[in-house]
Design a protein around this motif. Structure first.
Motif, PDB file in Angstrom:
ATOM      1  N   TYR A  30      -1.454 -10.972  -3.105  1.00 43.65           N
ATOM      2  CA  TYR A  30      -0.900 -10.233  -1.972  1.00 43.65           C
ATOM      3  C   TYR A  30      -1.811  -9.080  -1.580  1.00 43.65           C
ATOM      4  O   TYR A  30      -2.372  -8.401  -2.462  1.00 43.65           O
ATOM      5  CB  TYR A  30       0.455  -9.624  -2.336  1.00 43.65           C
ATOM      6  N   CYS A  31      -1.934  -8.839  -0.296  1.00 42.66           N
ATOM      7  CA  CYS A  31      -2.470  -7.551   0.125  1.00 42.66           C
ATOM      8  C   CYS A  31      -1.286  -6.673   0.513  1.00 42.66           C
ATOM      9  O   CYS A  31      -0.250  -7.182   0.975  1.00 42.66           O
ATOM     10  CB  CYS A  31      -3.487  -7.661   1.256  1.00 42.66           C
ATOM     11  N   ALA A  32      -1.426  -5.387   0.301  1.00 42.01           N
ATOM     12  CA  ALA A  32      -0.316  -4.466   0.524  1.00 42.01           C
ATOM     13  C   ALA A  32      -0.859  -3.116   0.978  1.00 42.01           C
ATOM     14  O   ALA A  32      -1.873  -2.642   0.462  1.00 42.01           O
ATOM     15  CB  ALA A  32       0.513  -4.304  -0.748  1.00 42.01           C
ATOM     16  N   ARG A  33      -0.157  -2.499   1.909  1.00 44.43           N
ATOM     17  CA  ARG A  33      -0.531  -1.179   2.398  1.00 44.43           C
ATOM     18  C   ARG A  33       0.335  -0.122   1.733  1.00 44.43           C
ATOM     19  O   ARG A  33       1.521  -0.368   1.445  1.00 44.43           O
ATOM     20  CB  ARG A  33      -0.348  -1.109   3.914  1.00 44.43           C
ATOM     21  N   ASN A  34      -0.254   1.039   1.541  1.00 46.25           N
ATOM     22  CA  ASN A  34       0.511   2.102   0.878  1.00 46.25           C
ATOM     23  C   ASN A  34       1.448   2.814   1.833  1.00 46.25           C
ATOM     24  O   ASN A  34       1.323   2.723   3.065  1.00 46.25           O
ATOM     25  CB  ASN A  34      -0.433   3.121   0.243  1.00 46.25           C
ATOM     26  N   LEU A  35       2.378   3.555   1.247  1.00 44.74           N
ATOM     27  CA  LEU A  35       3.322   4.381   1.992  1.00 44.74           C
ATOM     28  C   LEU A  35       2.887   5.839   1.911  1.00 44.74           C
ATOM     29  O   LEU A  35       2.663   6.370   0.814  1.00 44.74           O
ATOM     30  CB  LEU A  35       4.722   4.242   1.392  1.00 44.74           C
ATOM     31  N   GLY A  36       2.772   6.465   3.071  1.00 47.08           N
ATOM     32  CA  GLY A  36       2.469   7.886   3.100  1.00 47.08           C
ATOM     33  C   GLY A  36       1.126   8.195   2.472  1.00 47.08           C
ATOM     34  O   GLY A  36       0.124   7.571   2.773  1.00 47.08           O
ATOM     35  N   VAL A  37       1.117   9.190   1.582  1.00 40.33           N
ATOM     36  CA  VAL A  37      -0.130   9.611   0.947  1.00 40.33           C
ATOM     37  C   VAL A  37      -0.274   9.076  -0.471  1.00 40.33           C
ATOM     38  O   VAL A  37      -1.250   9.374  -1.159  1.00 40.33           O
ATOM     39  CB  VAL A  37      -0.243  11.149   0.926  1.00 40.33           C
ATOM     40  N   LEU A  38       0.704   8.298  -0.907  1.00 38.87           N
ATOM     41  CA  LEU A  38       0.675   7.783  -2.278  1.00 38.87           C
ATOM     42  C   LEU A  38      -0.042   6.434  -2.298  1.00 38.87           C
ATOM     43  O   LEU A  38       0.463   5.463  -1.738  1.00 38.87           O
ATOM     44  CB  LEU A  38       2.104   7.640  -2.804  1.00 38.87           C
TER      45      LEU A  38
ATOM     46  N   LEU B 137      12.287  -1.181  -1.974  1.00 42.27           N
ATOM     47  CA  LEU B 137      13.678  -0.747  -1.854  1.00 42.27           C
ATOM     48  C   LEU B 137      13.835   0.762  -2.027  1.00 42.27           C
ATOM     49  O   LEU B 137      14.532   1.431  -1.275  1.00 42.27           O
ATOM     50  CB  LEU B 137      14.532  -1.405  -2.937  1.00 42.27           C
ATOM     51  N   MET B 138      13.173   1.265  -3.052  1.00 39.58           N
ATOM     52  CA  MET B 138      13.434   2.620  -3.530  1.00 39.58           C
ATOM     53  C   MET B 138      12.137   3.225  -4.041  1.00 39.58           C
ATOM     54  O   MET B 138      11.307   2.512  -4.616  1.00 39.58           O
ATOM     55  CB  MET B 138      14.429   2.541  -4.697  1.00 39.58           C
ATOM     56  N   TYR B 139      11.937   4.503  -3.825  1.00 35.55           N
ATOM     57  CA  TYR B 139      10.812   5.196  -4.418  1.00 35.55           C
ATOM     58  C   TYR B 139      11.256   6.593  -4.811  1.00 35.55           C
ATOM     59  O   TYR B 139      12.355   7.039  -4.447  1.00 35.55           O
ATOM     60  CB  TYR B 139       9.601   5.228  -3.473  1.00 35.55           C
ATOM     61  N   GLY B 140      10.416   7.264  -5.584  1.00 40.26           N
ATOM     62  CA  GLY B 140      10.824   8.563  -6.106  1.00 40.26           C
ATOM     63  C   GLY B 140      12.091   8.444  -6.932  1.00 40.26           C
ATOM     64  O   GLY B 140      12.878   9.382  -7.016  1.00 40.26           O
ATOM     65  N   ALA B 141      12.300   7.264  -7.490  1.00 45.56           N
ATOM     66  CA  ALA B 141      13.445   6.909  -8.339  1.00 45.56           C
ATOM     67  C   ALA B 141      14.759   6.778  -7.567  1.00 45.56           C
ATOM     68  O   ALA B 141      15.600   5.959  -7.934  1.00 45.56           O
ATOM     69  CB  ALA B 141      13.616   7.895  -9.494  1.00 45.56           C
ATOM     70  N   SER B 142      14.944   7.557  -6.509  1.00 40.49           N
ATOM     71  CA  SER B 142      16.266   7.593  -5.869  1.00 40.49           C
ATOM     72  C   SER B 142      16.239   7.669  -4.351  1.00 40.49           C
ATOM     73  O   SER B 142      17.291   7.837  -3.724  1.00 40.49           O
ATOM     74  CB  SER B 142      17.081   8.772  -6.415  1.00 40.49           C
TER      75      SER B 142
ATOM     76  N   GLN C  71       5.879   1.796 -11.864  1.00 36.80           N
ATOM     77  CA  GLN C  71       5.548   3.211 -11.998  1.00 36.80           C
ATOM     78  C   GLN C  71       4.243   3.477 -11.284  1.00 36.80           C
ATOM     79  O   GLN C  71       3.305   2.666 -11.317  1.00 36.80           O
ATOM     80  CB  GLN C  71       5.494   3.631 -13.487  1.00 36.80           C
ATOM     81  N   TYR C  72       4.198   4.630 -10.606  1.00 31.96           N
ATOM     82  CA  TYR C  72       2.959   5.020  -9.926  1.00 31.96           C
ATOM     83  C   TYR C  72       2.587   6.449 -10.305  1.00 31.96           C
ATOM     84  O   TYR C  72       1.898   7.141  -9.551  1.00 31.96           O
ATOM     85  CB  TYR C  72       3.082   4.852  -8.403  1.00 31.96           C
ATOM     86  N   ASN C  73       3.031   6.852 -11.508  1.00 32.41           N
ATOM     87  CA  ASN C  73       2.679   8.186 -11.997  1.00 32.41           C
ATOM     88  C   ASN C  73       1.366   8.193 -12.752  1.00 32.41           C
ATOM     89  O   ASN C  73       0.611   9.165 -12.730  1.00 32.41           O
ATOM     90  CB  ASN C  73       3.801   8.690 -12.923  1.00 32.41           C
ATOM     91  N   HIS C  74       1.104   7.103 -13.464  1.00 30.75           N
ATOM     92  CA  HIS C  74      -0.112   6.982 -14.278  1.00 30.75           C
ATOM     93  C   HIS C  74      -0.969   5.863 -13.721  1.00 30.75           C
ATOM     94  O   HIS C  74      -0.472   4.853 -13.222  1.00 30.75           O
ATOM     95  CB  HIS C  74       0.253   6.670 -15.734  1.00 30.75           C
ATOM     96  N   TRP C  75      -2.262   6.056 -13.855  1.00 31.33           N
ATOM     97  CA  TRP C  75      -3.223   5.025 -13.448  1.00 31.33           C
ATOM     98  C   TRP C  75      -3.542   4.138 -14.620  1.00 31.33           C
ATOM     99  O   TRP C  75      -3.796   4.632 -15.718  1.00 31.33           O
ATOM    100  CB  TRP C  75      -4.488   5.710 -12.928  1.00 31.33           C
ATOM    101  N   PRO C  76      -3.553   2.796 -14.452  1.00 29.85           N
ATOM    102  CA  PRO C  76      -3.239   2.064 -13.212  1.00 29.85           C
ATOM    103  C   PRO C  76      -1.736   1.895 -13.024  1.00 29.85           C
ATOM    104  O   PRO C  76      -0.978   1.966 -13.995  1.00 29.85           O
ATOM    105  CB  PRO C  76      -3.906   0.710 -13.461  1.00 29.85           C
TER     106      PRO C  76
ATOM    107  N   SER D 115       7.791  10.687 -14.949  1.00 25.47           N
ATOM    108  CA  SER D 115       8.430  11.661 -14.082  1.00 25.47           C
ATOM    109  C   SER D 115       9.445  10.932 -13.179  1.00 25.47           C
ATOM    110  O   SER D 115      10.239  10.141 -13.678  1.00 25.47           O
ATOM    111  CB  SER D 115       7.381  12.425 -13.280  1.00 25.47           C
ATOM    112  N   SER D 116       9.387  11.156 -11.885  1.00 28.52           N
ATOM    113  CA  SER D 116      10.271  10.411 -10.960  1.00 28.52           C
ATOM    114  C   SER D 116       9.482   9.429 -10.111  1.00 28.52           C
ATOM    115  O   SER D 116       9.964   8.966  -9.077  1.00 28.52           O
ATOM    116  CB  SER D 116      11.025  11.398 -10.066  1.00 28.52           C
ATOM    117  N   ASN D 117       8.263   9.135 -10.544  1.00 24.01           N
ATOM    118  CA  ASN D 117       7.381   8.263  -9.763  1.00 24.01           C
ATOM    119  C   ASN D 117       7.622   6.798 -10.091  1.00 24.01           C
ATOM    120  O   ASN D 117       6.776   6.101 -10.683  1.00 24.01           O
ATOM    121  CB  ASN D 117       5.930   8.668  -9.988  1.00 24.01           C
ATOM    122  N   LEU D 118       8.809   6.347  -9.684  1.00 26.53           N
ATOM    123  CA  LEU D 118       9.289   5.010 -10.009  1.00 26.53           C
ATOM    124  C   LEU D 118       9.799   4.367  -8.727  1.00 26.53           C
ATOM    125  O   LEU D 118      10.550   4.978  -7.951  1.00 26.53           O
ATOM    126  CB  LEU D 118      10.413   5.117 -11.051  1.00 26.53           C
TER     127      LEU D 118
END
Lengths: 107, 122
Positions: B97-105, A47-52, A90-95, A30-33
């Motif tokens: 590395y340890c890292a903290r998340n952003l927001g609810v993700l 730097l960037m999340y949600g692709a943009s 990518q943070y759309n799929h685990w892991p 999706s856009s979870n990049l």
């Protein structure tokens, strides 16, 4: 798990020039990049999340695009502080998974 | 501005347990996902797992490739997150590395420690 492939492995650019880095996912994310910048001896920096969407404090010369399985990060005019390794994630799929990185060095 | 600092032995013997601590300062440890990510020399970043704590309860999640060997815990009184990785081999040598998340993700990492280099060797 999702495999992230970045290209090129190394990109040689002159200061002031633009650069475009690519990231491909083995299936749609999706856009979870996200994109991270990492300098030698330092931790990655978001730097960037949600692709943009630029993360807090990131200059406007950085822009991201793409969705699904194809993404790119563009730097409009490279400054000396931009020479670094760039990772996509990518943070759309685990892991969550990362690409192997693209090194942007001085031409 | 939250700061994260990893600490622990830089050298671990094969088959032993790797133990690292992440100390958090300048921010709350509650209501965030505290992740561990590692980077073997010349390889890509690898997510190890996280712990989440909020209001006295929480949970953990681990990368399936490491799940049988990894444990992450939290010490709220000292604002510390601990990582234990058992039965290490040379392949576990990496910067951790340890890292903290952003927001609810949970898997978007916006604050990182400086990293701790761990070498596995006898």
């Amino acid at each position: 798990e999702i495999v992230m492939t970045q290209s090129p492995v190394t990109l040689s650019v002159s200061p002031g020039e633009g650069a475009t880095l690519s990231c491909r996912a083995s299936q749609s994310v999706s856009s979870n990049l996200a994109w991270y910048q990492q300098k030698p001896g330092q931790a990655p920096r978001l730097l960037m999340y949600g692709a943009s969407t630029r993360a807090s404090g990131i200059p406007s010369r950085f822009s991201g695009s793409g969705s699904g399985a194809e993404f790119s990060l563009s730097i409009s005019s490279l400054q000396s502080e931009d020479f670094a390794v760039y990772h996509c994630q990518q943070y759309n799929h685990w892991p969550p998974t990362f690409g192997q990185g693209t090194k942007v060095d001085i031409k | 501005q939250v700061q994260l600092q990893e600490s622990g032995p830089g050298l671990v013997k094969p088959s032993e347990t790797l133990s690292l601590t992440c100390t958090v300062s300048g921010g709350s440890i509650s209501s965030y996902y505290w992740n561990w990510v590692r980077q073997p020399p010349g390889k890509e970043l690898e997510w190890i797992g996280y712990i989440y704590y909020s209001g006295g309860s929480g949970g953990t999640d681990y990368n399936p490739s490491l799940k049988s060997r990894v444990s992450i815990s939290i010490d709220t009184s000292n604002n510390q997150i601990s990582l234990k990785l058992s039965s290490v081999t040379a392949a576990d040598g990496a910067v951790y590395y340890c890292a903290r998340n952003l927001g609810v993700l949970p898997f978007l990492f916006d604050s990182w420690g400086q990293g701790a280099l761990v070498t596995v060797s006898s």
